[in-house]
Scaffold this motif. Structure first.
Motif, short mmCIF file in Angstrom:
data_model
loop_
_atom_site.label_atom_id
_atom_site.label_comp_id
_atom_site.label_asym_id
_atom_site.label_seq_id
_atom_site.Cartn_x
_atom_site.Cartn_y
_atom_site.Cartn_z
N LEU A 292 13.50 13.09 -4.69
CA LEU A 292 13.26 14.42 -4.15
C LEU A 292 14.19 14.78 -3.01
O LEU A 292 14.23 15.93 -2.56
CB LEU A 292 11.81 14.51 -3.64
CG LEU A 292 10.70 14.42 -4.68
CD1 LEU A 292 9.35 14.24 -4.00
CD2 LEU A 292 10.69 15.66 -5.57
N TRP A 304 6.00 17.68 -0.41
CA TRP A 304 7.25 18.39 -0.25
C TRP A 304 7.01 19.88 -0.47
O TRP A 304 5.99 20.27 -1.04
CB TRP A 304 8.33 17.83 -1.19
CG TRP A 304 8.10 18.01 -2.67
CD1 TRP A 304 8.70 18.93 -3.48
CD2 TRP A 304 7.25 17.22 -3.53
NE1 TRP A 304 8.28 18.78 -4.77
CE2 TRP A 304 7.38 17.74 -4.83
CE3 TRP A 304 6.39 16.14 -3.31
CZ2 TRP A 304 6.68 17.21 -5.92
CZ3 TRP A 304 5.69 15.62 -4.39
CH2 TRP A 304 5.84 16.14 -5.67
N ASP A 306 6.38 23.60 -1.46
CA ASP A 306 6.05 24.28 -2.71
C ASP A 306 5.37 25.61 -2.36
O ASP A 306 4.20 25.84 -2.68
CB ASP A 306 5.12 23.41 -3.56
CG ASP A 306 4.82 24.02 -4.92
OD1 ASP A 306 5.65 24.80 -5.42
OD2 ASP A 306 3.73 23.72 -5.47
N SER A 310 5.00 26.68 -7.70
CA SER A 310 5.67 26.40 -8.98
C SER A 310 5.76 24.90 -9.26
O SER A 310 5.72 24.48 -10.42
CB SER A 310 7.08 27.01 -8.97
OG SER A 310 7.87 26.49 -7.90
N VAL A 311 5.89 24.10 -8.20
CA VAL A 311 5.99 22.65 -8.40
C VAL A 311 4.68 22.09 -8.95
O VAL A 311 4.67 21.35 -9.94
CB VAL A 311 6.36 21.94 -7.08
CG1 VAL A 311 6.23 20.42 -7.23
CG2 VAL A 311 7.77 22.30 -6.66
N ALA A 314 4.20 23.00 -12.51
CA ALA A 314 5.01 22.20 -13.43
C ALA A 314 4.40 20.82 -13.65
O ALA A 314 4.40 20.29 -14.78
CB ALA A 314 6.43 22.07 -12.89
N LEU A 315 3.86 20.24 -12.60
CA LEU A 315 3.20 18.94 -12.74
C LEU A 315 1.97 19.06 -13.63
O LEU A 315 1.74 18.22 -14.51
CB LEU A 315 2.81 18.39 -11.36
CG LEU A 315 3.96 18.04 -10.40
CD1 LEU A 315 3.39 17.52 -9.08
CD2 LEU A 315 4.91 17.03 -11.02
N SER A 324 -2.22 20.64 -4.18
CA SER A 324 -1.43 21.52 -3.32
C SER A 324 -2.16 21.69 -2.00
O SER A 324 -3.34 22.03 -1.98
CB SER A 324 -1.26 22.88 -4.00
OG SER A 324 -0.48 23.75 -3.20
N ARG A 328 2.47 22.89 0.32
CA ARG A 328 3.25 21.74 -0.10
C ARG A 328 2.60 21.10 -1.34
O ARG A 328 1.37 21.09 -1.47
CB ARG A 328 3.34 20.70 1.01
CG ARG A 328 4.00 21.22 2.28
CD ARG A 328 4.00 20.18 3.39
NE ARG A 328 4.89 19.06 3.11
CZ ARG A 328 6.19 19.05 3.36
NH1 ARG A 328 6.77 20.11 3.90
NH2 ARG A 328 6.93 17.99 3.10
N ALA A 329 3.43 20.60 -2.23
CA ALA A 329 2.93 19.79 -3.34
C ALA A 329 2.60 18.41 -2.81
O ALA A 329 3.28 17.91 -1.90
CB ALA A 329 3.98 19.71 -4.45
N LEU A 349 9.88 17.93 -13.25
CA LEU A 349 10.59 18.76 -12.28
C LEU A 349 12.08 18.87 -12.57
O LEU A 349 12.81 19.54 -11.83
CB LEU A 349 10.39 18.19 -10.87
CG LEU A 349 8.93 18.09 -10.39
CD1 LEU A 349 8.89 17.56 -8.97
CD2 LEU A 349 8.21 19.43 -10.48
#
Length: 352
Positions: A292, A304, A306, A310-311, A314-315, A324, A328-329, A349
């Protein structure tokens, strides 16, 4: 007896690939699933014995004491972190100053803010990295999470304890995001609180409170109930009240089934090599951080930015369990995770 190795501990779990959310909800060992399933069947047949649940509570209390390097009589049991935080907050003398961490979990913040609204306390909030230097002679209590929920950052506990002792302040620490993946010595602090449903992989609704003998004398048992009596089954009716002389006087009446599932889970961790679990978890977390482009850390929790979600979306689309928090994710590596989980995150990702 020799401590369970990491592989031996892992053999008790059947967690699906891609489950990276122990920091939100832990996954139970098979012994916990079997205990709860069997108990549900017995309950359905009318075979429910309160004494059996009481025995499970004491098994869990003893195991948690061993895991956290304190004597069993220094451990109280309850259901939520906020209940014990409220006991601590409500027991502080009027005019006390409490030092908190900005962005800490609300169960470790709100009870003190309520007391401030009542005009009893003064609350100061500072960034985590400034916590130790912010302790002054006017500070009565330093309250903080050992591992921050939103970011996974570790507090410099040694520096905070040293500063608190130098200025005559007490320490109250939430170890919920720490116990289970990293060694914790609760005797270093005046009091700690830990909900067991995350890294200790127990059902939700079981919480442990450790308190030193000296600090316990400064607390009022606001939650006094039949289970905090010196003789539990002899304390079912008032008005005579004889509370336990140990930390049990802060016990909250247990949610029976939850404790029946908690005992085998905590016993497993108390029998394991937690330092090996820590090395495993932090090693995986740092491997993902390198992908990352994030700096390495001593935490098993990776977060990190987010800001648009969107992160985490996607996961989720890749069937990876994350969470979340605060824009942050967040993912967490526990004993059941491996390098394949890092590959899953990177694939979801589009990382090399």
């Amino acid at each position: 007896m020799a401590a369970l190795t990491l592989d031996e501990l892992r053999s008790h779990f059947s967690v699906r690939p891609g489950y990276l959310s122990a920091c939100m909800v832990g996954a139970p060992p098979r012994e916990t699933v079997e205990a709860l399933t069997g108990d549900l069947g017995a309950w359905g047949e009318g075979h429910r014995d309160p004494a059996r649940y009481g025995a499970a509570v004491e098994r869990a209390r003893g195991a948690f004491a061993r895991l956290n390097s304190v004597e069993t009589d220094r451990v109280a049991v309850g259901s939520q972190v906020s209940v014990f935080a409220s006991v601590v907050a409500g027991s502080l003398p009027e005019g006390s100053e409490v030092l908190l961490v900005e962005g800490d979990f609300s169960s470790m913040v709100f009870p003190f803010l309520v007391q401030q609204q009542l005009g009893r306390l003064t609350v100061r909030c500072v960034p985590l990295e400034r916590l130790a230097e912010a302790v002054t002679p006017s500070t009565t209590l330093v309250s903080f999470s050992l591992v921050q929920s939103a970011t996974g950052r570790l507090a410099d506990a040694e520096a905070v304890v040293e500063a608190a002792q130098r200025h005559g302040a007490a320490t109250f620490v939430d170890t919920t995001q720490a116990v289970g993946w990293m060694p914790v010595d609760a005797s270093r602090f005046d009091a700690t609180v830990c909900h067991a449903y995350k890294w200790l992989c127990a059902p939700r609704g079981t919480t442990f409170f450790t308190v030193s003998e000296e600090f316990a004398e400064r607390l009022h048992p606001f939650t006094a109930n039949w289970y905090s009596g010196d003789d539990v089954w002899g304390s079912c009716y008032g008005p005579e009240m004889r509370l336990a002389s140990s930390a049990r006087r802060f016990d909250v009446s247990p949610a029976w089934q939850a404790w029946y599932g908690t005992a085998p889970a905590v016993e497993l961790f108390a029998s394991a090599d937690i330092a090996a679990v820590q090395r495993h978890c932090v090693g995986l977390a740092n491997a993902l951080r390198r992908h990352l482009g994030e700096p390495e850390s001593e935490s098993a929790i990776v977060t990190w930015p987010d800001p648009d979600g969107s992160v985490i979306a996607a996961l989720a689309a890749a069937d990876i369990a994350g969470s979340s928090r605060a824009g942050r994710a967040r993912v967490a590596f526990h004993l059941w995770n491996d390098e394949a989980d890092i590959d899953r995150v990177c694939g979801a990702l589009g990382l090399a």
